[in-house]
Design an enzyme around this catalytic site. Structure first.
Site, PDB file in Angstrom:
ATOM      1  N   LYS A  48       6.365   0.697  14.425  1.00 29.70           N
ATOM      2  CA  LYS A  48       5.444  -0.268  13.810  1.00 29.70           C
ATOM      3  C   LYS A  48       6.280  -1.274  13.046  1.00 29.70           C
ATOM      4  O   LYS A  48       6.967  -0.911  12.096  1.00 29.70           O
ATOM      5  CB  LYS A  48       4.518   0.447  12.812  1.00 29.70           C
ATOM      6  CG  LYS A  48       3.197   0.908  13.325  1.00 29.70           C
ATOM      7  CD  LYS A  48       2.376   1.514  12.195  1.00 29.70           C
ATOM      8  CE  LYS A  48       2.046   0.487  11.125  1.00 29.70           C
ATOM      9  NZ  LYS A  48       1.164   1.007  10.065  1.00 29.70           N
ATOM     10  N   ARG A  57       7.773  -2.012   6.248  1.00 30.61           N
ATOM     11  CA  ARG A  57       6.888  -2.118   5.081  1.00 30.61           C
ATOM     12  C   ARG A  57       6.354  -3.548   5.023  1.00 30.61           C
ATOM     13  O   ARG A  57       6.858  -4.444   5.693  1.00 30.61           O
ATOM     14  CB  ARG A  57       7.624  -1.796   3.769  1.00 30.61           C
ATOM     15  CG  ARG A  57       8.232  -0.419   3.657  1.00 30.61           C
ATOM     16  CD  ARG A  57       7.276   0.731   3.909  1.00 30.61           C
ATOM     17  NE  ARG A  57       6.154   0.837   3.006  1.00 30.61           N
ATOM     18  CZ  ARG A  57       6.046   1.728   2.005  1.00 30.61           C
ATOM     19  NH1 ARG A  57       7.045   2.550   1.757  1.00 30.61           N
ATOM     20  NH2 ARG A  57       4.960   1.797   1.273  1.00 30.61           N
ATOM     21  N   SER A  58       5.358  -3.766   4.168  1.00 33.16           N
ATOM     22  CA  SER A  58       4.785  -5.110   4.077  1.00 33.16           C
ATOM     23  C   SER A  58       5.776  -6.103   3.499  1.00 33.16           C
ATOM     24  O   SER A  58       5.797  -7.276   3.869  1.00 33.16           O
ATOM     25  CB  SER A  58       3.501  -5.091   3.241  1.00 33.16           C
ATOM     26  OG  SER A  58       3.787  -4.692   1.917  1.00 33.16           O
ATOM     27  N   GLN A  61      -6.884  -1.690   6.819  1.00 33.19           N
ATOM     28  CA  GLN A  61      -5.698  -2.517   6.588  1.00 33.19           C
ATOM     29  C   GLN A  61      -5.079  -3.133   7.837  1.00 33.19           C
ATOM     30  O   GLN A  61      -4.575  -4.257   7.787  1.00 33.19           O
ATOM     31  CB  GLN A  61      -4.642  -1.664   5.877  1.00 33.19           C
ATOM     32  CG  GLN A  61      -3.448  -2.418   5.365  1.00 33.19           C
ATOM     33  CD  GLN A  61      -2.727  -1.646   4.289  1.00 33.19           C
ATOM     34  OE1 GLN A  61      -3.136  -1.660   3.129  1.00 33.19           O
ATOM     35  NE2 GLN A  61      -1.677  -0.948   4.659  1.00 33.19           N
ATOM     36  N   GLU A  62      -5.072  -2.394   8.936  1.00 35.33           N
ATOM     37  CA  GLU A  62      -4.365  -2.884  10.115  1.00 35.33           C
ATOM     38  C   GLU A  62      -5.141  -2.593  11.390  1.00 35.33           C
ATOM     39  O   GLU A  62      -5.616  -1.468  11.594  1.00 35.33           O
ATOM     40  CB  GLU A  62      -2.977  -2.242  10.235  1.00 35.33           C
ATOM     41  CG  GLU A  62      -2.062  -2.521   9.061  1.00 35.33           C
ATOM     42  CD  GLU A  62      -0.715  -1.819   9.201  1.00 35.33           C
ATOM     43  OE1 GLU A  62      -0.382  -1.363  10.319  1.00 35.33           O
ATOM     44  OE2 GLU A  62      -0.008  -1.710   8.190  1.00 35.33           O
ATOM     45  N   ASP A  88      -4.848   1.368  11.193  1.00 37.30           N
ATOM     46  CA  ASP A  88      -4.387   1.951   9.936  1.00 37.30           C
ATOM     47  C   ASP A  88      -5.487   1.689   8.924  1.00 37.30           C
ATOM     48  O   ASP A  88      -5.655   0.569   8.441  1.00 37.30           O
ATOM     49  CB  ASP A  88      -3.072   1.330   9.479  1.00 37.30           C
ATOM     50  CG  ASP A  88      -2.632   1.840   8.099  1.00 37.30           C
ATOM     51  OD1 ASP A  88      -3.255   2.797   7.585  1.00 37.30           O
ATOM     52  OD2 ASP A  88      -1.669   1.284   7.539  1.00 37.30           O
ATOM     53  N   SER A  96       0.868  -1.173   0.000  1.00 36.59           N
ATOM     54  CA  SER A  96       0.000   0.000   0.000  1.00 36.59           C
ATOM     55  C   SER A  96       0.901   1.217   0.000  1.00 36.59           C
ATOM     56  O   SER A  96       1.501   1.562   1.016  1.00 36.59           O
ATOM     57  CB  SER A  96      -0.888  -0.016   1.258  1.00 36.59           C
ATOM     58  OG  SER A  96      -1.616   1.171   1.370  1.00 36.59           O
ATOM     59  N   GLU A 120      -4.138   5.840  11.782  1.00 32.29           N
ATOM     60  CA  GLU A 120      -3.240   6.168  10.676  1.00 32.29           C
ATOM     61  C   GLU A 120      -4.023   6.213   9.373  1.00 32.29           C
ATOM     62  O   GLU A 120      -4.889   5.372   9.123  1.00 32.29           O
ATOM     63  CB  GLU A 120      -2.140   5.105  10.599  1.00 32.29           C
ATOM     64  CG  GLU A 120      -1.156   5.275   9.462  1.00 32.29           C
ATOM     65  CD  GLU A 120      -0.213   4.086   9.353  1.00 32.29           C
ATOM     66  OE1 GLU A 120       0.232   3.791   8.217  1.00 32.29           O
ATOM     67  OE2 GLU A 120       0.074   3.450  10.398  1.00 32.29           O
ATOM     68  N   GLU A 141       2.155  -9.135   7.241  1.00 29.86           N
ATOM     69  CA  GLU A 141       2.868  -8.551   8.379  1.00 29.86           C
ATOM     70  C   GLU A 141       2.746  -9.396   9.643  1.00 29.86           C
ATOM     71  O   GLU A 141       3.030  -8.913  10.742  1.00 29.86           O
ATOM     72  CB  GLU A 141       2.391  -7.121   8.610  1.00 29.86           C
ATOM     73  CG  GLU A 141       2.695  -6.233   7.414  1.00 29.86           C
ATOM     74  CD  GLU A 141       2.348  -4.773   7.622  1.00 29.86           C
ATOM     75  OE1 GLU A 141       1.844  -4.430   8.717  1.00 29.86           O
ATOM     76  OE2 GLU A 141       2.574  -3.983   6.693  1.00 29.86           O
TER      77      GLU A 141
END
Length: 425
Positions: free
Chosen positions: A389, A367-368, A163-164, A242, A42, A286, A205
């Site tokens: 994170k 990052r992913s 997403q998170e 997020d 993303s 986020e 993740e």
């Protein structure tokens, strides 16, 4: 002077099985440093350019041999003989060598691999740990972890558009205790999912990716997992989100494509966040709105900014200029820090310095698509960011960062600092 002698690069794989760039910098005298760059799924449209080969016959076009060639054939000769101890001068030379606003000529992945490797080589030459070489003797603050334990959006094939969904063990007495608490909540969540017949397969993740009925179900599960781990929601351990709303943006609204196609306005999302913050112990949101929705961001900040951390990722992309605009316009109150969004260590630090001057917090992020490289762990301590994170406590490319921080905590011993940035919810 720690003169750079050679610079080499290679194509390696990230945690998703896609190629990325690794570089090694060797100094006169033999000290050396190696670093690998991550890659996002993303991504903000204003991020520095990740150079890919676009050769459909190799890795589906995702090869990075062009970037590797730039490391070896362009950057290496240009840096030969330069002082690795002057990170600012090295990074300025890299930026000038590329010559574009967005690192499009040589690739941010090529530039960053070298920038990181130079920092490591310089630390090795000084026989100092990386966090101290970058941050000096005052680098002692361990970051509060924001652990992504339920994945949605681009990170998982489930019906969750956001997403998170993260847990934040901010009420712990130390970093090692925060890790212990986060891990125990993670395993309590696994047991809850198992008990309900839901999948415990993990996303990019390391978080779980169950097929849940709604975002609220995800939040309810996290609160229940915190309680099952013997912690107090909102006091010992809280929640963070997020939304990655840029992925949902469609014209002047937002479309929830994974969960039925519902369309919502920016004000609808702001109202949703208000209700959730009243019902759940949420301390951080986020990318609550899209990267181009500056007017919406201002309204979101006016509504929730005094109560909740509002982190800009896609809207700021670790860019000092964009962050300065955000500070001037009252957009967000924190910035996500991703080294590969801007392309050098020095430019990243400049964005963090601007954030501190403007009263914004910085959250160092993975990052992913990650590697075993734990540079961001040292970097978070060096810059006293206070938050990190780096995914769930699962998958070795994620736990590598936590394990490095545990090692730093042990090395610092009684000198280690720990600060809770969030008041009880």
């Amino acid at each position: 002077m720690a003169a750079i002698e050679t610079v080499s690069g290679r194509e390696i794989l990230d945690s998703r099985g896609f190629p990325t760039v690794e570089a090694t910098v060797t100094l006169a005298g033999g000290a050396h440093g190696t670093a690998a760059v991550p890659s996002g799924a993303s991504t903000g449209q204003r991020e520095a350019v990740e150079l890919r080969d676009r050769d459909a016959k190799r890795y589906g076009g995702k090869g990075v041999l062009r970037a590797v060639a730039n490391v070896c054939d362009v950057i290496g000769p240009a840096l030969a003989g330069r002082d690795a101890g002057d990170q600012a001068a090295i990074d300025a030379a890299l930026v000038a060598l590329d010559g574009t606003d967005n690192k499009a000529r040589l690739g941010a992945n090529a530039l960053l691999a070298v920038s990181l490797a130079v920092a490591r080589a310089s630390a090795a030459a000084r026989r100092e740990p990386l966090y101290r070489a970058l941050g000096g003797d005052g680098a002692r603050l361990l970051p509060v972890p924001l652990m992504n334990v339920i994945n949605g959006g681009r990170h998982a094939p489930n019906p969750l558009d956001f997403q998170e969904f993260m847990i934040v063990p901010h009420g712990a007495s130390s970093f090692p205790e925060a890790i212990r608490q986060g891990v125990e909540v993670y395993h309590a969540l696994r047991a809850l999912l198992d008990g309900r017949g839901l999948s415990t397969a993990v996303g990019d993740e390391g978080g779980f990716a169950p097929s849940l009925r709604s975002h609220e179900e995800a939040l309810d599960l996290l609160v229940e997992a915190i309680e099952h781990a013997g912690l107090a929601p909102g006091r010992t351990c809280s929640l963070a989100l997020d939304a990655a709303a840029s992925e949902l943006a469609d014209g002047d609204g937002y479309v929830f494509r994974k969960s039925g196609g519902m369309r919502r306005s920016a004000d609808d999302l702001i109202g949703l966040y208000e209700r959730w913050c009243a019902a759940y112990p949420i301390v951080s949101i986020e990318d609550g709105l899209g990267e181009d929705d500056w007017a919406g961001w201002r309204r979101l900040t006016a509504t929730l900014g005094a109560r909740v951390q509002l982190v800009g990722d896609d809207v700021f992309v670790t860019n000092e200029r964009l962050l300065s605009r955000g500070i001037a316009e009252g957009v967000g109150n924190a910035i996500l820090i991703k080294l590969n969004q801007i392309g050098t260590v020095s430019e990243t630090r400049a964005a963090m310095s601007r954030a501190a001057a403007g009263g914004y917090r910085s959250v160092v992020s993975h990052r992913s698509g990650e590697t075993e490289d734990a540079f961001i762990a040292d970097f978070a301590v060096a810059t006293a960011a206070g938050q990190i994170k780096t995914g769930a406590p699962c998958r070795s490319e994620r736990t590598a960062k936590y394990n490095r921080l545990l090692g730093i905590a042990q090395e610092l011993g009684a000198a280690a600092r720990w600060a809770n940035p969030f008041r009880p919810v």
